[in-house]
Design an enzyme around this catalytic site. Structure first.
Site, PDB file in Angstrom:
ATOM      1  N   HIS A  61      -4.364   1.388  17.616  1.00 43.54           N
ATOM      2  CA  HIS A  61      -3.256   0.886  17.016  1.00 43.54           C
ATOM      3  C   HIS A  61      -2.169   1.688  17.116  1.00 43.54           C
ATOM      4  O   HIS A  61      -0.884   1.252  17.262  1.00 43.54           O
ATOM      5  CB  HIS A  61      -3.748   1.181  15.568  1.00 43.54           C
ATOM      6  CG  HIS A  61      -2.748   0.497  14.474  1.00 43.54           C
ATOM      7  ND1 HIS A  61      -2.341  -0.827  14.520  1.00 43.54           N
ATOM      8  CD2 HIS A  61      -2.301   0.804  13.233  1.00 43.54           C
ATOM      9  CE1 HIS A  61      -1.494  -1.067  13.358  1.00 43.54           C
ATOM     10  NE2 HIS A  61      -1.450   0.038  12.801  1.00 43.54           N
ATOM     11  N   HIS A  86       1.015  11.121  13.903  1.00 51.00           N
ATOM     12  CA  HIS A  86       1.209   9.703  14.784  1.00 51.00           C
ATOM     13  C   HIS A  86       2.619   9.289  15.089  1.00 51.00           C
ATOM     14  O   HIS A  86       3.434   9.809  14.747  1.00 51.00           O
ATOM     15  CB  HIS A  86       0.342   8.614  13.953  1.00 51.00           C
ATOM     16  CG  HIS A  86       0.833   8.239  12.749  1.00 51.00           C
ATOM     17  ND1 HIS A  86       0.862   8.651  11.704  1.00 51.00           N
ATOM     18  CD2 HIS A  86       1.903   7.253  12.602  1.00 51.00           C
ATOM     19  CE1 HIS A  86       1.306   8.015  10.528  1.00 51.00           C
ATOM     20  NE2 HIS A  86       2.293   7.153  11.143  1.00 51.00           N
ATOM     21  N   HIS A  88       5.210   6.149  16.419  1.00 52.29           N
ATOM     22  CA  HIS A  88       5.655   4.784  16.385  1.00 52.29           C
ATOM     23  C   HIS A  88       6.421   4.532  17.757  1.00 52.29           C
ATOM     24  O   HIS A  88       7.349   5.224  17.829  1.00 52.29           O
ATOM     25  CB  HIS A  88       6.315   4.252  15.131  1.00 52.29           C
ATOM     26  CG  HIS A  88       5.293   4.345  14.186  1.00 52.29           C
ATOM     27  ND1 HIS A  88       4.426   3.329  13.750  1.00 52.29           N
ATOM     28  CD2 HIS A  88       4.865   5.537  13.309  1.00 52.29           C
ATOM     29  CE1 HIS A  88       3.816   3.784  12.378  1.00 52.29           C
ATOM     30  NE2 HIS A  88       4.199   5.155  12.089  1.00 52.29           N
ATOM     31  N   GLU A  99      10.672   3.382  13.237  1.00 51.91           N
ATOM     32  CA  GLU A  99      10.486   2.420  12.007  1.00 51.91           C
ATOM     33  C   GLU A  99      11.793   2.635  11.181  1.00 51.91           C
ATOM     34  O   GLU A  99      12.319   1.661  10.791  1.00 51.91           O
ATOM     35  CB  GLU A  99       9.273   3.035  11.325  1.00 51.91           C
ATOM     36  CG  GLU A  99       7.957   2.610  12.079  1.00 51.91           C
ATOM     37  CD  GLU A  99       6.879   2.484  11.072  1.00 51.91           C
ATOM     38  OE1 GLU A  99       6.129   1.715  11.354  1.00 51.91           O
ATOM     39  OE2 GLU A  99       6.627   3.424  10.363  1.00 51.91           O
ATOM     40  N   HIS A 112       5.348  10.892  13.001  1.00 52.48           N
ATOM     41  CA  HIS A 112       5.100  10.867  11.560  1.00 52.48           C
ATOM     42  C   HIS A 112       4.097  12.003  11.078  1.00 52.48           C
ATOM     43  O   HIS A 112       3.272  11.885  11.673  1.00 52.48           O
ATOM     44  CB  HIS A 112       4.767   9.518  10.798  1.00 52.48           C
ATOM     45  CG  HIS A 112       5.795   8.711  10.622  1.00 52.48           C
ATOM     46  ND1 HIS A 112       5.536   7.174  10.731  1.00 52.48           N
ATOM     47  CD2 HIS A 112       6.929   8.989  10.623  1.00 52.48           C
ATOM     48  CE1 HIS A 112       6.542   6.676  10.454  1.00 52.48           C
ATOM     49  NE2 HIS A 112       7.507   7.358  10.555  1.00 52.48           N
ATOM     50  N   THR A 192       3.969   2.746   5.770  1.00 53.95           N
ATOM     51  CA  THR A 192       4.606   1.747   6.534  1.00 53.95           C
ATOM     52  C   THR A 192       3.639   0.690   6.986  1.00 53.95           C
ATOM     53  O   THR A 192       4.331  -0.664   7.451  1.00 53.95           O
ATOM     54  CB  THR A 192       5.404   2.177   7.637  1.00 53.95           C
ATOM     55  OG1 THR A 192       4.579   2.796   8.901  1.00 53.95           O
ATOM     56  CG2 THR A 192       6.584   3.266   7.323  1.00 53.95           C
ATOM     57  N   THR A 193       2.351   0.694   6.806  1.00 57.65           N
ATOM     58  CA  THR A 193       1.627  -0.445   7.221  1.00 57.65           C
ATOM     59  C   THR A 193       0.465  -0.477   6.222  1.00 57.65           C
ATOM     60  O   THR A 193       0.259   0.280   5.269  1.00 57.65           O
ATOM     61  CB  THR A 193       0.797   0.270   8.551  1.00 57.65           C
ATOM     62  OG1 THR A 193       0.063   1.244   8.255  1.00 57.65           O
ATOM     63  CG2 THR A 193       1.557   0.170   9.693  1.00 57.65           C
TER      64      THR A 193
HETATM   65  C1  SG4 Z   1      -0.098   4.166  11.522  1.00 56.36           C
HETATM   66  O1  SG4 Z   1      -0.704   2.716  11.696  1.00 56.36           O
HETATM   67  C2  SG4 Z   1      -1.244   5.351  11.817  1.00 56.36           C
HETATM   68  O2  SG4 Z   1      -1.959   5.120  12.945  1.00 56.36           O
HETATM   69  C3  SG4 Z   1      -2.076   5.441  10.452  1.00 56.36           C
HETATM   70  O3  SG4 Z   1      -2.627   6.380  10.545  1.00 56.36           O
HETATM   71  C4  SG4 Z   1      -1.138   5.571   9.276  1.00 56.36           C
HETATM   72  O4  SG4 Z   1      -1.934   5.459   7.965  1.00 56.36           O
HETATM   73  C5  SG4 Z   1      -0.320   4.236   9.220  1.00 56.36           C
HETATM   74  O5  SG4 Z   1       0.602   4.270  10.227  1.00 56.36           O
HETATM   75  C6  SG4 Z   1       0.810   4.574   7.960  1.00 56.36           C
HETATM   76  O6  SG4 Z   1       1.404   5.959   7.888  1.00 56.36           O
HETATM   77  O7  SG4 Z   1       3.198   7.439   7.943  1.00 56.36           O
HETATM   78  N1  SG4 Z   1       3.360   5.186   9.254  1.00 56.36           N
HETATM   79  S1  SG4 Z   1       2.773   6.060   7.952  1.00 56.36           S
HETATM   80  O8  SG4 Z   1       3.539   5.235   6.770  1.00 56.36           O
HETATM   81  O9  SG4 Z   1      -1.473   7.666   7.513  1.00 56.36           O
HETATM   82  C7  SG4 Z   1      -2.250   6.536   7.279  1.00 56.36           C
HETATM   83  C8  SG4 Z   1      -4.080   6.303  10.777  1.00 56.36           C
HETATM   84  O10 SG4 Z   1      -4.750   5.154  10.531  1.00 56.36           O
HETATM   85  C9  SG4 Z   1      -2.888   6.136   6.000  1.00 56.36           C
HETATM   86  C10 SG4 Z   1      -5.204   7.267  10.789  1.00 56.36           C
HETATM   87 ZN    ZN Z   2       3.889   6.292  10.783  1.00 54.34          ZN
END
Ligand code: SG4
Ligand code: ZN
Length: 245
Positions: A61, A86, A88, A99, A112, A192-193
């Site tokens: 992902h 992570h 994006h 984003e 992020h 964001t997801t």
């Molecule tokens: C991304 O999908 C990351 O892979 C997720 O991390 C993350 O979920 C998600 O974005 C939402 O995070 O900072 N963009 S965000 O709002 O951090 C979480 C994992 O799946 C819960 C580990």
């Molecule tokens: Zn993120």
């Protein structure tokens, strides 16, 4: 699983994704308000090299690196400890992958660094359900014409396919942050997801970090294969943004 659900169907399965504090947002800098009570962000322990292993993995992902709890942030209303970082980036592989937007501009990519409120809650899982549970640092990434790039970001090249991971003996997260950290945009938003929990105190730095185009092409083509389209950002709420000195 999540990546198979198009973003316009998220709200059917995850009600929070249809609510009014959805992140990301477009930050119109003209309409931000200066808030003198905001403190500079101070990362503690981000450049530690304590001989631990950091696990950088591609979960199909995005690319995620787990972070140890001793990395924490000062300057927020509570103490927040790091959980993971992570990245994006865009489905077309080149220009538009961030984003958040600044004045309608989408950046190349966005990093992020996710934290949870470790002063009030025992772990990320509990904290992510609480109004003051999470804090995420957002770092906008641009192409550098000069070709300069952070060493740490190059490491993302090693995790090409879903399931790939590397263990790093030391990792300087500080290197991934912009030099100017006292200028940022702050607002209350969400993940964001899915599940889109509205529990994130966002800090999006005004200064972006530069990446070389060469790095980008390698990273983008490898993730293009893996992500098959990348993540579609939601259009979120505007406003409620503050700009410190
Ligand atoms: C991304 O999908 C990351 O892979 C997720 O991390 C993350 O979920 C998600 O974005 C939402 O995070 O900072 N963009 S965000 O709002 O951090 C979480 C994992 O799946 C819960 C580990
Ligand atoms: Zn993120």
């Amino acid at each position: 699983m999540i990546s198979l659900v198009p973003f316009y169907h998220w709200a059917e399965m995850y009600p929070d994704c249809g609510r009014n504090a959805q992140s990301p947002i477009n930050i119109e800098t003209q309409s931000t308000k200066y808030d003198p009570s905001l403190q500079p962000i101070k990362p503690l322990g981000y450049d530690s090299k304590l001989g631990e292993y950091f696990n950088l993995s591609n979960n199909g992902h995005t690319v995620v690196m787990s972070l140890p709890n001793y990395m924490s942030l000062e300057g927020l209303p509570k103490k927040y400890s790091a959980v993971q970082l992570h990245l994006h980036w865009g489905s077309r592989g080149t220009e538009e992958g961030s984003e958040h937007q600044l004045n309608g501009k989408t950046y190349l990519a966005e990093l992020h660094v996710v934290h949870f409120n470790s002063e009030s809650y025992p772990n990320f899982t509990v904290a992510k359900e609480k109004a003051d549970g999470l804090a995420v640092l957002g770092i906008l990434i641009e192409v550098s014409i000069a070709g300069g790039h952070s060493k740490s970001l190059v490491l993302f090249n090693f995790v090409f396919s879903a399931g790939d991971y590397v263990s790093l003996h030391s990792f300087d997260v500080h290197e991934l942050l912009p030099k100017q950290m006292d200028k940022y945009f702050r607002y209350n938003g969400s993940l964001t997801t899915p599940p889109c929990s509205q529990t994130v105190l966002w800090t999006v730095f005004a200064q972006s970090v530069q990446l070389s185009r060469q790095w980008l092409m390698v990273a983008a083509s490898s993730l293009l294969v893996t992500l098959q389209g990348g993540q579609q950002p939601l259009v979120g709420r505007q406003g409620m943004v503050a700009l410190p000195v």
